[in-house]
Design an enzyme around this catalytic site. Structure first.
Site, PDB file in Angstrom:
ATOM      1  N   GLY B 156       0.814  -1.209   0.000  1.00 47.57           N
ATOM      2  CA  GLY B 156       0.000   0.000   0.000  1.00 47.57           C
ATOM      3  C   GLY B 156       0.847   1.258   0.000  1.00 47.57           C
ATOM      4  N   CYS B 157       0.204   2.404  -0.248  1.00 48.95           N
ATOM      5  CA  CYS B 157       0.940   3.660  -0.399  1.00 48.95           C
ATOM      6  C   CYS B 157       1.463   4.191   0.934  1.00 48.95           C
ATOM      7  CB  CYS B 157       0.075   4.700  -1.108  1.00 48.95           C
ATOM      8  SG  CYS B 157      -1.552   4.948  -0.381  1.00 48.95           S
ATOM      9  N   HIS B 158       0.602   4.250   1.956  1.00 51.56           N
ATOM     10  CA  HIS B 158       1.090   4.678   3.272  1.00 51.56           C
ATOM     11  C   HIS B 158       2.186   3.729   3.744  1.00 51.56           C
ATOM     12  CE1 HIS B 158      -1.873   7.787   4.122  1.00 51.56           C
ATOM     13  NE2 HIS B 158      -2.864   6.976   3.829  1.00 51.56           N
TER      14      HIS B 158
END
Lengths: 362, 362, 362, 362
Positions: B156-158
């Site tokens: 994921g991005c976070h």
């Protein structure tokens, strides 16, 4: 390998050239100049360059982030000049004297008539002798002449958007030479120097018009549209009647011109339809890699970071007008991308070299 | 030539893959799926694709804007799955059965522990048997395992931002396993479906926190930081104590995580200096093409549209803490760019293939 | 009628005072000073003032757009000083000598300890003798002392947000004196002077951290939270361990602080619940007109242009931490609105006079 | 005390009325309706209302944040109808029947000609009998008729901006009835319902034109400009030739219209000067509290949250055209502020009651 210098690399058009050239397989940047940043490395001024530039196809990278900014350009095959007008002309003269080909991004060699230049730029032209040999760098119009030039005058951003939007109509002789161009630009068009107008809290969430008493891109637009009409056998008498009003938009990149013109009717008073005009536009730009006629109103965001221009013509039957919406990225097709397109032509490379990326969307 | 399908191409991660693949010399997109858009051509859904995609190096273009969106993917060598969790797992099972390699951008195969998955995602895992063979697609950590995988679980991005920011410190054993991550993301991270939260007039000029009672990226971060610490000989006892709070920023792209951790002191109570820690970080990422340790606080805008991540560690001597600021483009290194990086590894290509562009700045 | 001067009206805190005072029934602005704008009328510097200011309740308007900016303030009952630190102190001394009450929006009289001031502001304090009598202008804490003051030191924007967010927890003694404050501010907090950092094309679509090696609002926060804890019977030993990191957001107004602290558990190791802490917060701010405890994460946009502050506390049971999100408009409750609130107290007016408007939303 | 209902309070024009009425000393909101939110309290739908609304001048607050949203309005003296067209007309009929005065913010009663309405809105008018008695609520033009009306048709946002910008020129007979209006609006003009067009990642950093095949505000503009010309003794023959193109700007509030018209010359072919026209404009709006003629191009941000309109006329001598730039806040003077201005007139209150605040700047 062609060596390239970027004169005044610390402008936005200069840094945009760096970004684009980083993907170019044939040009290598060997000299960059600046003013207040002389002695610094590129990566000190542009920290994001620390990401580095990869070598493409087994040769040295097109840009070395550690390249030191100098006051004067070193000898190179080609130079992009990103100086303000007047300063640009002086630099161009020196570069040409040493045999360097030049793409000049300033306004100094765009207007063919010295008097017009001096009226709008309020100073004596520094090198009027070069005006004759300079080629106006709108590739879509001057593709045949650019390869043989030594000095290319790269068009302005409002100018490119407007001229691309109206050229097919003038070429076809379907509109009267009486136009209004309402142009909307992102704020990077104002350059990299901070000022109250471009201070974030003032410019954010704000729209305003400027240049209402006359903007310098106007005579440039007039010159080129007049030329297009004549070149295609539809010259008009007298001057083009043109009102051009630029506006500042709360965004970084992108320019969108909404162009309005009286449509001529045929002998029976019938106007052309939108479909007919779209077809005419599609034909005009059929082989253009960067100009695209679309069937819905285009968005500036489609062009973000790319060299593409989208054009949407539509007939207002009620008011008997042609409306054309044209948009592009002011720093790419409106400046540095077009400069690179010109440079490709100068060196016999495919026009799209280094310019093939799509816009970053969303 | 490797054929590629994009499952759920109408998501933002799907369209971003199109943009990136358009520059890729080895992959060709031959199948795209959607849901409400089945039967439409790509260029109808994404009008900016009418700009066209050039053929690179003499082969067919990587993308055909006229490709029709189908409900089910055609047979391809590789598939990128851009579906929401649960739906993704079901698609992945089918793709693997027909011999297609998969890079899954959903969360379905990121967590190794089924119970943790089911606790956070509130449903039974559709394909728990695949969890063991799935490789977590953080290239910087799992570069050795990815080439042999058939299923890569793209982070994921976070998660990517935070893990890249804290891995060197955990690997070196210089911080206690007690961290706070304050993450700030652009709004494209919320996807392409309109909702009140992402409605322009609500989101513009606004900052807010969300996921305060627990965000699904948290267990993923915990899993990977625990693994990094153990792999480098600094395992910690018990669970990582971690508080993770994401925030929504009024911008489209970019994610910036500010990470806080207690610094361990040496036997004499002395803390490491910022210079020592920066050196440690630089060493950790010395050979990484996309992760860059910088000596000034990085800006998300440096990464706009690129696959690069910038990391800035600094010691707060007064409070005896390590602060690390890490940022990247949530749709590129935080999603589709990393997915392509994984795909390059799967096919033995240089990891940077198709990913070498700099961020669009300004 | 109370006469008021605004010293350095051309700052954003100065112009915001104009906007707020235009709605105030008791104060009349009779003197405004500037530096580069001396001799100009207010409406020349702020063209939107040409909208005019209506007379309220039959008296003269609070502001005359034709008022001429002078170098030195005329004699008035009250002065708002909007100068940078150091310059502010010098102006304050002169104003107090002539019997004018002062609300100083600079940092010069916020820190009670001269040594701390000189450590953080890197110069000798121009008027240390005044530190003792100056009252810290956080109305929620010093409401009793402000009416009798002659000099009110108006708190900073990050400071107000953070202190309001954490005061109830320190007052109740439920957290350890070990906190992290991750603060996010709009760009107007940087003032009205253009600079590269605040240049629209650089700041737009960008998030970054700053002040990582120590920001001047930190000692101010530490001073006040220490005082609150002590005043409510929960003093802590030693210094508050505090990490404070401000971040710049791509928006004009608004500040949001996310505060993290270790929760103390009771004798049985049990943590307070979110409901218990919300109740405690609601009780603490029960009678405050401008501070509101809410049951969902607040948005900075709720506060746009208003003097309101919204606070959301929540317990992270897993990590045993208290998280508090606090937000307000940095130019209103974080500066000029609070200054006016202080002025109301100085003159025995209802604290909400001229400050009752809701935020402009959306 | 006048009781007021807001029909469809959950629209942006509805919530803006709440914000404005909170400062109004004479109107009290006793009924609010919605559709999907029936049964909820106002503060549940608009959490920022938890800031509360103070009692002004010793009476009950104008708004109770705990007011419950109902399906049908309760009996009140006055109603603001914020429904979409067609639905609005039906509600208006019922309200008038029970003796409630109505300010209708929809388009249903703006066009005097049923056929024109039905051509543009594509459905049968639900209450054509009311068209004759409805008064067009542009206060600057119909100030004399509004006080005696029972139904006021509040003008649209593009309409108000354009009509205010061009009325003085038509009233003076100095331009030909052949105009182009290029209007630029913030996104809140599109309402509170999320949609792809207004999804933040799509609308942010984007400019586009819409309504190019004809926008419903056009006939409204034509009707009113024709009326103004006639009323001032300069009627024109035939229809006004008008091209109107609205554009979407990446900002929440604000609308700016750039209007272009052919200037008539006097018998000697001489055009009026900018100074002459500005003087004419200033005279026309000399007593207007909300319309201001300025001597520099106005900014939409000057109007943020206020009921003010700024107008800048200039002559393009070269092209013999009048250019007028006009701007205002689309949700205030372009909708709810003007509605309140109308309501003030209906009840014999000073027109500026509750509307005196300046724009929030920056």
């Amino acid at each position: 390998m062609t060596t390239v210098s970027i004169v005044n690399v610390t402008s936005y058009t200069g840094s945009e050239l760096l970004r684009l050239l980083a993907q170019h397989p044939d040009f290598v940047v060997t000299s960059v100049t600046g003013r207040s940043t002389v002695g610094k490395r590129l990566e000190e001024v542009f920290p994001y360059l620390r990401a580095g530039v990869p070598a493409l196809e087994g040769r040295r990278p097109a840009i070395d982030p550690a390249l030191v900014i100098t006051e004067e350009p070193a000898q190179t095959d080609l130079a992009f000049v990103c100086l303000p007008h007047a300063a640009a002309a002086e630099a161009v003269v020196k570069l040409l004297e040493r045999g360097t080909k030049v793409v000049d991004l300033s306004a100094d060699f765009r207007l063919r008539d010295v008097a017009t230049y001096e009226e709008w730029y309020k100073h004596t032209h520094p090198a009027p002798a070069l005006l004759e040999s300079a080629v106006y760098g709108l590739c879509e119009t001057y593709r045949d002449q650019i390869p043989n030039a030594t000095l290319v005058a790269n068009p302005g951003c409002h100018t490119t958007t407007s001229i691309l939007g109206l050229s097919p109509a003038f070429a076809a002789g379907i509109i009267n030479p009486d136009i209004i161009i309402d142009s909307k630009t992102g704020i990077s068009g104002g350059g990299r120097n901070p000022s109250p107008t471009y201070h974030f809290p003032e410019a954010d969430e704000d729209v305003s018009a400027y240049g209402l008493s006359g903007h310098r891109h106007m005579p440039e637009i007039a010159q080129e549209l007049t030329a297009v009409a004549a070149a295609h056998g539809h010259p008009f008498e007298g001057d083009l009647r043109i009102t051009f009003v630029p506006h500042l938009m709360p965004m970084t990149r992108g320019i969108l011109a909404t162009c309005y013109a009286d449509l001529k009717s045929d002998g029976n008073g019938k106007l052309p339809t939108t479909a007919e005009i779209r077809s005419l536009y599609e034909h005009y730009y059929a082989n253009e890699p960067f100009v695209h006629v679309v069937d819905q109103p285009p968005h500036t965001k489609w062009t973000y970071g790319s060299n593409h221009c989208f054009i949407y013509p539509i007939v207002d039957q009620r008011a008997r007008r042609l409306i054309v919406v044209s948009c592009l990225d002011n720093l790419v097709k409106g400046a540095s991308g077009q400069a690179l397109q010109n440079a490709n032509l100068l060196y016999g490379l495919p026009e799209t070299t280094g310019l093939s990326s799509l816009g970053v969307h969303p």
